[in-house]
Design an enzyme around this catalytic site. Structure first.
Site, PDB file in Angstrom:
ATOM      1  NE  ARG A 127       1.609  26.285  -1.047  1.00 41.48           N
ATOM      2  CZ  ARG A 127       2.471  25.268  -0.969  1.00 41.48           C
ATOM      3  NH1 ARG A 127       2.473  24.475   0.090  1.00 41.48           N
ATOM      4  NH2 ARG A 127       3.336  25.053  -1.931  1.00 41.48           N
ATOM      5  CB  CYS A 175       1.802  27.132  -7.574  1.00 38.90           C
ATOM      6  SG  CYS A 175       3.144  26.014  -8.000  1.00 38.90           S
ATOM      7  CD  GLU A 192      -0.091  28.809  -3.526  1.00 38.73           C
ATOM      8  OE1 GLU A 192       0.543  28.592  -2.490  1.00 38.73           O
ATOM      9  OE2 GLU A 192       0.243  29.668  -4.332  1.00 38.73           O
TER      10      GLU A 192
HETATM   11  N1  EPU Z   1       4.750  18.498 -13.720  1.00 39.58           N
HETATM   12  C1  EPU Z   1       4.565  18.381 -15.068  1.00 39.58           C
HETATM   13  N2  EPU Z   1       4.523  19.526 -15.814  1.00 39.58           N
HETATM   14  C2  EPU Z   1       4.648  20.757 -15.283  1.00 39.58           C
HETATM   15  C3  EPU Z   1       4.824  20.875 -13.874  1.00 39.58           C
HETATM   16  C4  EPU Z   1       4.877  19.714 -13.127  1.00 39.58           C
HETATM   17  O1  EPU Z   1       4.437  17.291 -15.600  1.00 39.58           O
HETATM   18  O2  EPU Z   1       4.593  21.752 -16.022  1.00 39.58           O
HETATM   19  C5  EPU Z   1       4.859  17.263 -12.912  1.00 39.58           C
HETATM   20  C6  EPU Z   1       6.262  17.084 -12.360  1.00 39.58           C
HETATM   21  O3  EPU Z   1       7.088  16.434 -13.285  1.00 39.58           O
HETATM   22  C7  EPU Z   1       5.996  16.270 -11.133  1.00 39.58           C
HETATM   23  C8  EPU Z   1       4.627  16.738 -10.663  1.00 39.58           C
HETATM   24  O4  EPU Z   1       4.012  17.366 -11.782  1.00 39.58           O
HETATM   25  O5  EPU Z   1       5.936  14.915 -11.427  1.00 39.58           O
HETATM   26  C9  EPU Z   1       4.721  17.707  -9.499  1.00 39.58           C
HETATM   27  O6  EPU Z   1       5.483  18.849  -9.869  1.00 39.58           O
HETATM   28  P1  EPU Z   1       6.436  19.633  -8.852  1.00 39.58           P
HETATM   29  O7  EPU Z   1       7.360  18.702  -8.175  1.00 39.58           O
HETATM   30  O8  EPU Z   1       6.988  20.819  -9.569  1.00 39.58           O
HETATM   31  O9  EPU Z   1       5.474  20.095  -7.717  1.00 39.58           O
HETATM   32  P2  EPU Z   1       4.102  20.839  -7.759  1.00 39.58           P
HETATM   33  O10 EPU Z   1       3.117  19.964  -7.116  1.00 39.58           O
HETATM   34  O11 EPU Z   1       3.780  21.368  -9.116  1.00 39.58           O
HETATM   35  C10 EPU Z   1       4.437  21.925  -5.428  1.00 39.58           C
HETATM   36  C11 EPU Z   1       4.090  23.277  -4.866  1.00 39.58           C
HETATM   37  C12 EPU Z   1       5.199  24.272  -5.142  1.00 39.58           C
HETATM   38  C13 EPU Z   1       6.497  23.756  -4.555  1.00 39.58           C
HETATM   39  C14 EPU Z   1       6.810  22.388  -5.177  1.00 39.58           C
HETATM   40  C15 EPU Z   1       8.043  21.760  -4.569  1.00 39.58           C
HETATM   41  C16 EPU Z   1       1.695  23.652  -4.892  1.00 39.58           C
HETATM   42  C17 EPU Z   1       0.546  24.244  -5.635  1.00 39.58           C
HETATM   43  N3  EPU Z   1       2.884  23.752  -5.476  1.00 39.58           N
HETATM   44  O12 EPU Z   1       4.442  22.087  -6.861  1.00 39.58           O
HETATM   45  O13 EPU Z   1       4.848  25.477  -4.484  1.00 39.58           O
HETATM   46  O14 EPU Z   1       7.544  24.665  -4.813  1.00 39.58           O
HETATM   47  O15 EPU Z   1       5.699  21.495  -4.950  1.00 39.58           O
HETATM   48  O16 EPU Z   1       7.750  21.248  -3.304  1.00 39.58           O
HETATM   49  O17 EPU Z   1       1.525  23.152  -3.793  1.00 39.58           O
HETATM   50  C18 EPU Z   1       3.844  27.653  -4.555  1.00 39.58           C
HETATM   51  O18 EPU Z   1       3.370  27.406  -3.459  1.00 39.58           O
HETATM   52  O19 EPU Z   1       3.634  28.745  -5.134  1.00 39.58           O
HETATM   53  C19 EPU Z   1       4.645  26.638  -5.215  1.00 39.58           C
HETATM   54  C20 EPU Z   1       5.169  26.825  -6.399  1.00 39.58           C
END
Ligand code: EPU
Length: 302
Positions: free
Chosen positions: A177, A226, A296
């Site tokens: 990012r 995010c 972000e």
């Molecule tokens: N999780 C929770 N509770 C929540 C959200 C997530 O327990 O409310 C847990 C999930 O179960 C999982 C872990 O946290 O085990 C990671 O969650 P997720 O797979 O949704 O990925 P993330 O790290 O929260 C990142 C990116 C997203 C992108 C997704 C999919 C960042 C800040 N976020 O989210 O990007 O869509 O992976 O690859 O890097 C964005 O850039 O705006 C964005 C949303």
């Protein structure tokens, strides 16, 4: 900020820049938040040096707007004008495995167009709202891929030198990012080199990513994706969720019940509400986990 000097107005028309008076930025951002200012719509990249010289000579502060999908804009009358590129037609031209894409192109439409021409690689980004220029500047990524991996060349306007420059992909650093572009560089167009894949195979990848996204993110609601970056080795969403903060709100700014790193505008949230919610969550995460979360979302606060 209003441009009222008739000499500036006349010059804008001369260099083919459209002036939209008193534009509501709430209507130009996915969060639906933001005050008003004059909007300058740029029809030709080549007018940028003249435009920026004109604004600087007249001490008119300005900001570059992409698709407005990762942006939180302040309330009320804003103290700068906003510049936005007008999307040309066509906005994607293919040449073998190379896609020449205008920065104002819609990211999802570009991915679909390339897919229909058997060019893949970007499946993970389907469903990410915004322009190609915005995705490039932030090095948008999802499901293990990032746009930077496919960049071979970028044309940009360099505010520092007031020139249009072309950079090779290997002259740009793309990190999580984050990119090495200067904050006031304006993305103009990009050449992506995409792997050949059949439309059918790409569609299957798109379907899987769409399903994952639909099940874990609040897609139908007004958000900026995010809010916080993930700290190394951790997930901001999981930490906020573990603190039991889903549903927490300040005014109409609310933490999504579906994904705790998505803050939604559940009605008529102001930037003040959203910023207060962000500050509260940052403080609670700092207190409980000792981690300082970094935004972000890009914040343009007056
Ligand atoms: N999780 C929770 N509770 C929540 C959200 C997530 O327990 O409310 C847990 C999930 O179960 C999982 C872990 O946290 O085990 C990671 O969650 P997720 O797979 O949704 O990925 P993330 O790290 O929260 C990142 C990116 C997203 C992108 C997704 C999919 C960042 C800040 N976020 O989210 O990007 O869509 O992976 O690859 O890097 C964005 O850039 O705006 C964005 C949303």
């Amino acid at each position: 900020m209003r441009i009222s000097d008739p000499r500036i107005v006349a010059k804008l028309a001369e260099i083919h820049v459209e002036l939209r008076k008193s534009a509501a930025l709430a209507g130009l951002t996915s969060l639906g938040i933001g005050g008003t200012t004059d909007l300058l719509r740029i029809k030709s990249h080549e007018s940028l040096p003249d435009l920026l010289n004109l604004l600087d000579a007249n001490h008119v502060p300005h900001k570059f707007l992409g698709g407005g999908s990762n942006l939180l804009v302040g309330d009320g009358e804003l103290p700068w004008v906003v510049l936005q590129l007008v999307r040309p037609e066509p906005d994607v031209v293919l040449d073998g495995n190379f896609a020449h894409v205008d920065a104002a192109a819609d990211l999802g439409r570009m991915i679909t167009f390339c897919a229909k021409n058997d060019l893949g690689g970007m499946e993970g980004l389907i469903g990410v709202p915004g322009t190609v220029g915005g995705a490039l500047r932030m090095n948008a990524g999802a499901y293990g891929m990032q746009i930077g991996s496919y960049v071979r060349e970028v044309k940009l306007y360099r505010a520092a030198s007031r020139t249009i420059e072309v950079l090779r992909g290997d002259q740009i650093s793309f990190e999580y990012r984050h990119t090495s572009f200067a904050p006031d560089d304006m993305m103009l167009s990009v050449i992506l080199e995409l792997p050949s894949k059949s439309f059918k195979v790409i569609l299957e990848g798109i379907r899987i990513c769409n399903e994952k996204r639909r099940s874990s993110q609040p897609l139908g609601q007004k958000s900026a994706g995010c809010i916080f970056k993930n700290p190394p080795g951790a997930s901001a969403g999981r930490m906020i969720d573990e603190l039991g903060l889903k549903g927490l709100s300040v005014g109409d700014a609310r933490i999504s019940d579906r994904h705790a790193n998505f803050f939604v505008n559940a009605g008529h949230a102001s930037a003040k509400d959203m910023l207060a919610l962000i500050a509260d969550v940052r403080e609670q995460v700092q207190k409980s986990f000792g981690v300082s979360l970094e935004n972000e979302v890009v914040v343009w606060n007056a």
